[in-house]
Design a protein around this motif. Structure first.
Motif, mmCIF file in Angstrom:
data_model
loop_
_atom_site.group_PDB
_atom_site.id
_atom_site.type_symbol
_atom_site.label_atom_id
_atom_site.label_comp_id
_atom_site.label_asym_id
_atom_site.label_seq_id
_atom_site.Cartn_x
_atom_site.Cartn_y
_atom_site.Cartn_z
ATOM 1 N N THR A 20 1.249 -1.172 -0.614
ATOM 2 C CA THR A 20 -0.267 -0.167 0.271
ATOM 3 C C THR A 20 0.835 1.022 0.445
ATOM 4 O OG1 THR A 20 0.255 -0.177 2.745
ATOM 5 C CG2 THR A 20 -1.544 -1.306 1.041
ATOM 6 N N TYR A 47 3.889 4.999 4.908
ATOM 7 C CA TYR A 47 3.448 5.236 4.623
ATOM 8 C C TYR A 47 1.778 6.885 4.155
ATOM 9 C CZ TYR A 47 5.322 0.756 2.771
ATOM 10 O OH TYR A 47 5.933 -0.259 2.962
ATOM 11 N N LYS A 71 3.425 -1.941 10.038
ATOM 12 C CA LYS A 71 4.818 -1.567 10.763
ATOM 13 C C LYS A 71 5.254 -0.429 11.985
ATOM 14 C CE LYS A 71 6.075 -2.892 6.015
ATOM 15 N NZ LYS A 71 5.392 -2.120 5.514
ATOM 16 N N MET A 179 8.788 -7.432 -1.117
ATOM 17 C CA MET A 179 8.538 -6.256 -1.707
ATOM 18 C C MET A 179 9.406 -6.038 -2.767
ATOM 19 S SD MET A 179 11.149 -3.338 0.678
ATOM 20 C CE MET A 179 10.922 -4.389 1.932
ATOM 21 N N GLY A 183 9.504 -4.409 -9.291
ATOM 22 C CA GLY A 183 11.560 -3.010 -9.123
ATOM 23 C C GLY A 183 11.043 -1.304 -9.259
ATOM 24 N N GLU A 184 9.600 -1.343 -8.155
ATOM 25 C CA GLU A 184 8.766 -0.191 -7.925
ATOM 26 C C GLU A 184 8.374 0.099 -9.810
ATOM 27 O OE1 GLU A 184 10.949 2.867 -5.666
ATOM 28 O OE2 GLU A 184 10.910 1.258 -4.937
ATOM 29 N N ILE A 226 4.170 -8.852 -2.595
ATOM 30 C CA ILE A 226 2.917 -7.720 -2.565
ATOM 31 C C ILE A 226 2.715 -6.251 -3.322
ATOM 32 C CG2 ILE A 226 2.816 -8.807 0.060
ATOM 33 C CD1 ILE A 226 4.309 -5.768 0.758
ATOM 34 N N PRO A 227 2.745 -6.919 -4.544
ATOM 35 C CA PRO A 227 2.828 -6.181 -5.434
ATOM 36 C C PRO A 227 2.085 -4.999 -5.272
ATOM 37 C CG PRO A 227 1.969 -8.060 -6.451
ATOM 38 C CD PRO A 227 2.367 -7.940 -5.495
ATOM 39 N N THR A 229 0.141 -1.847 -6.490
ATOM 40 C CA THR A 229 -1.308 -0.919 -7.440
ATOM 41 C C THR A 229 -2.251 -0.329 -7.213
ATOM 42 O OG1 THR A 229 -1.595 -1.606 -10.093
ATOM 43 C CG2 THR A 229 -2.577 -3.532 -8.113
ATOM 44 N N LYS A 231 -5.004 -0.029 -9.914
ATOM 45 C CA LYS A 231 -6.211 -0.462 -10.306
ATOM 46 C C LYS A 231 -5.984 -1.950 -10.421
ATOM 47 C CE LYS A 231 -3.841 2.408 -13.743
ATOM 48 N NZ LYS A 231 -2.122 3.282 -12.936
ATOM 49 N N TRP A 234 -5.282 -5.060 -12.019
ATOM 50 C CA TRP A 234 -4.467 -5.501 -12.428
ATOM 51 C C TRP A 234 -4.346 -5.610 -11.101
ATOM 52 C CZ3 TRP A 234 -0.612 -0.026 -14.045
ATOM 53 C CH2 TRP A 234 -0.781 -0.329 -15.216
HETATM 54 N N1 LIG Z 1 9.675 0.229 -2.483
HETATM 55 C C1 LIG Z 1 10.493 0.105 -1.091
HETATM 56 O O1 LIG Z 1 11.551 0.614 -0.914
HETATM 57 C C2 LIG Z 1 9.477 -1.068 0.115
HETATM 58 C C3 LIG Z 1 10.170 -0.031 0.989
HETATM 59 C C4 LIG Z 1 8.763 -0.802 2.102
HETATM 60 C C5 LIG Z 1 8.058 -1.790 1.637
HETATM 61 N N2 LIG Z 1 7.531 -2.210 0.592
HETATM 62 C C6 LIG Z 1 6.370 -3.078 0.315
HETATM 63 O O2 LIG Z 1 6.234 -3.249 -0.799
HETATM 64 C C7 LIG Z 1 5.063 -2.550 -1.292
HETATM 65 C C8 LIG Z 1 5.431 -3.432 -2.923
HETATM 66 O O3 LIG Z 1 6.706 -2.426 -3.442
HETATM 67 P P1 LIG Z 1 6.446 -1.498 -4.481
HETATM 68 O O4 LIG Z 1 5.512 0.211 -4.264
HETATM 69 O O5 LIG Z 1 7.634 -0.741 -4.469
HETATM 70 O O6 LIG Z 1 6.561 -1.293 -6.160
HETATM 71 P P2 LIG Z 1 6.379 -3.330 -6.597
HETATM 72 O O7 LIG Z 1 4.678 -3.781 -6.270
HETATM 73 O O8 LIG Z 1 7.344 -3.053 -7.861
HETATM 74 O O9 LIG Z 1 5.891 -1.912 -8.079
HETATM 75 C C9 LIG Z 1 4.768 -0.605 -8.254
HETATM 76 C C10 LIG Z 1 4.190 -0.648 -9.810
HETATM 77 O O10 LIG Z 1 3.930 -1.510 -10.288
HETATM 78 C C11 LIG Z 1 2.903 -0.999 -11.379
HETATM 79 N N3 LIG Z 1 1.581 -2.364 -11.458
HETATM 80 C C12 LIG Z 1 1.443 -2.926 -10.497
HETATM 81 N N4 LIG Z 1 0.912 -4.487 -10.935
HETATM 82 C C13 LIG Z 1 0.923 -3.933 -12.357
HETATM 83 C C14 LIG Z 1 0.056 -4.231 -13.892
HETATM 84 N N5 LIG Z 1 -0.501 -5.698 -13.705
HETATM 85 N N6 LIG Z 1 0.380 -4.088 -14.869
HETATM 86 C C15 LIG Z 1 1.400 -2.812 -15.033
HETATM 87 N N7 LIG Z 1 1.499 -1.497 -13.812
HETATM 88 C C16 LIG Z 1 1.362 -2.470 -12.609
HETATM 89 C C17 LIG Z 1 2.381 -0.198 -10.269
HETATM 90 O O11 LIG Z 1 1.777 0.880 -11.451
HETATM 91 P P3 LIG Z 1 -0.006 1.835 -10.511
HETATM 92 O O12 LIG Z 1 0.323 2.464 -9.860
HETATM 93 O O13 LIG Z 1 -0.051 2.627 -11.711
HETATM 94 O O14 LIG Z 1 -0.710 0.643 -10.929
HETATM 95 C C18 LIG Z 1 3.417 0.592 -9.845
HETATM 96 O O15 LIG Z 1 3.995 1.632 -10.832
HETATM 97 C C19 LIG Z 1 4.803 -1.404 -1.382
HETATM 98 O O16 LIG Z 1 4.177 -0.764 -1.759
HETATM 99 C C20 LIG Z 1 5.408 -1.485 0.249
HETATM 100 O O17 LIG Z 1 3.530 -2.430 0.543
HETATM 101 C C21 LIG Z 1 7.874 -1.115 -0.535
#
Ligand SMILES: NC(=O)c1ccc[n+]([C@@H]2O[C@H](COP(=O)([O-])OP(=O)(O)OC[C@H]3O[C@@H](n4cnc5c(N)ncnc54)[C@H](OP(=O)(O)O)[C@@H]3O)[C@@H](O)[C@H]2O)c1
Length: 261
Positions: A20, A47, A71, A179, A183-184, A226-227, A229, A231, A234
């Motif tokens: 989220t 967040y 957390k 997480m 790749g974000e 935990i992707p 999004t 949408k 998605w």
């Molecule tokens: N990144 C960090 O450093 C970090 C640190 C601690 C915890 N986390 C946890 O991990 C979770 C996931 O990591 P993250 O948010 O960094 O990135 P992620 O899940 O690797 O990527 C999210 C991105 O992917 C896109 N996306 C997701 N599903 C898709 C699909 N089916 N088709 C096209 N695009 C898609 C989303 O687009 P839209 O937003 O446009 O839908 C968004 O831009 C976080 O939300 C958080 O809960 C992350």
């Protein structure tokens, strides 16, 4: 969706959940996730307003259907207690997985989380970090055996956890939440075409995000990815990657080659 046991004798969780961080449209996406069986929802006081929106709006009337992972994120023990009080008020007085965010003051915060578990307010304990430079310290925390679960980044371009964290998780029976599985979003910018994904079709993969998620989940040391999004459609697409069959070495190698371009 496949369900995997978190750690040694912990709860069974679906292989795909929802992050989220920076998620807009949270209520619709959470409802889509729950509808698809992706019931693990990860949040943090870092967040913005996500914890409150998740608890008070997205999960209103649905708290029992979700496994809430959130957390504590503070250097101060007092602020940690304050965050825990707020989180418990948002999530119906219980948190399913309570993690120390970025190992911030982890000794103090883990002691607090353990005391909440002793009171029956927390089910599982965890610790998270996003940076390979902190994985040595994360391994130290794992060796204390005080955490049921770690949350780390893992995808074809970020594989540092393969060196120590994943083998240690397997050895100690610690769950792994992934997480940044896409790749974000950076891994999606040059998505391969349908013809390049053809060899993955028999594994139930029809899109590039599904190929990346299945690459992660085909490593059986991973409990849940935990992707994030914004949408709902998605989210439904991502959840389908949590079904077997899983990739073998050839399919994983193909995804690695496609992701490296
Ligand atoms: N990144 C960090 O450093 C970090 C640190 C601690 C915890 N986390 C946890 O991990 C979770 C996931 O990591 P993250 O948010 O960094 O990135 P992620 O899940 O690797 O990527 C999210 C991105 O992917 C896109 N996306 C997701 N599903 C898709 C699909 N089916 N088709 C096209 N695009 C898609 C989303 O687009 P839209 O937003 O446009 O839908 C968004 O831009 C976080 O939300 C958080 O809960 C992350």
């Amino acid at each position: 969706m496949e369900r995997r046991v978190l750690g040694d004798g912990g709860p069974e969780l679906p292989a795909v959940g929802l992050g989220t961080w920076r998620t807009s449209n949270l209520t619709a996406v959470v409802h889509a996730a729950l509808g698809a069986g992706a019931t693990v929802v990860d949040s943090s006081p870092m967040y913005g307003d996500a914890e409150r929106l998740l608890g008070e709006e997205a999960l209103r009337g649905r708290r029992d259907h979700a496994f809430v992972a959130t957390k504590i994120w503070s250097q101060s023990a007092e602020e940690g207690r304050h965050q825990a009080e707020r989180a418990l008020s948002f999530f119906g007085g219980r948190i399913d997985l309570y993690q120390v965010h970025n190992l911030s003051a982890w000794r103090d915060q883990l002691t607090l989380i353990e005391s909440l578990r002793a009171e029956g307010l927390v089910r599982c304990t965890g610790a998270t970090h996003y940076a390979p430079s902190a994985f040595g310290e994360l391994a130290q925390v794992m060796r204390t055996r005080r955490v049921d679960c770690v949350q780390i980044p893992y995808n074809p371009r970020e594989r540092s956890v393969e060196r120590e964290i994943l083998p240690l998780a397997e050895e100690l029976g610690i769950g792994v939440v992934v997480m940044r599985p896409l790749g974000e979003g950076a891994l999606l910018r040059r998505a391969p075409g349908p013809e390049e994904l053809e060899p993955l079709r028999e594994f139930g993969v029809s899109t590039w995000p599904q190929a990346l998620l299945k690459w992660i989940l085909s490593d059986r040391r991973v409990t849940v990815a935990i992707p994030a999004t914004s949408k709902p459609e998605w989210m439904t697409e991502n959840a389908r990657a949590g079904e077997p069959p899983w990739f073998g070495p050839d399919e994983r190698a193909l995804v690695e080659r496609l992701a490296a371009r």
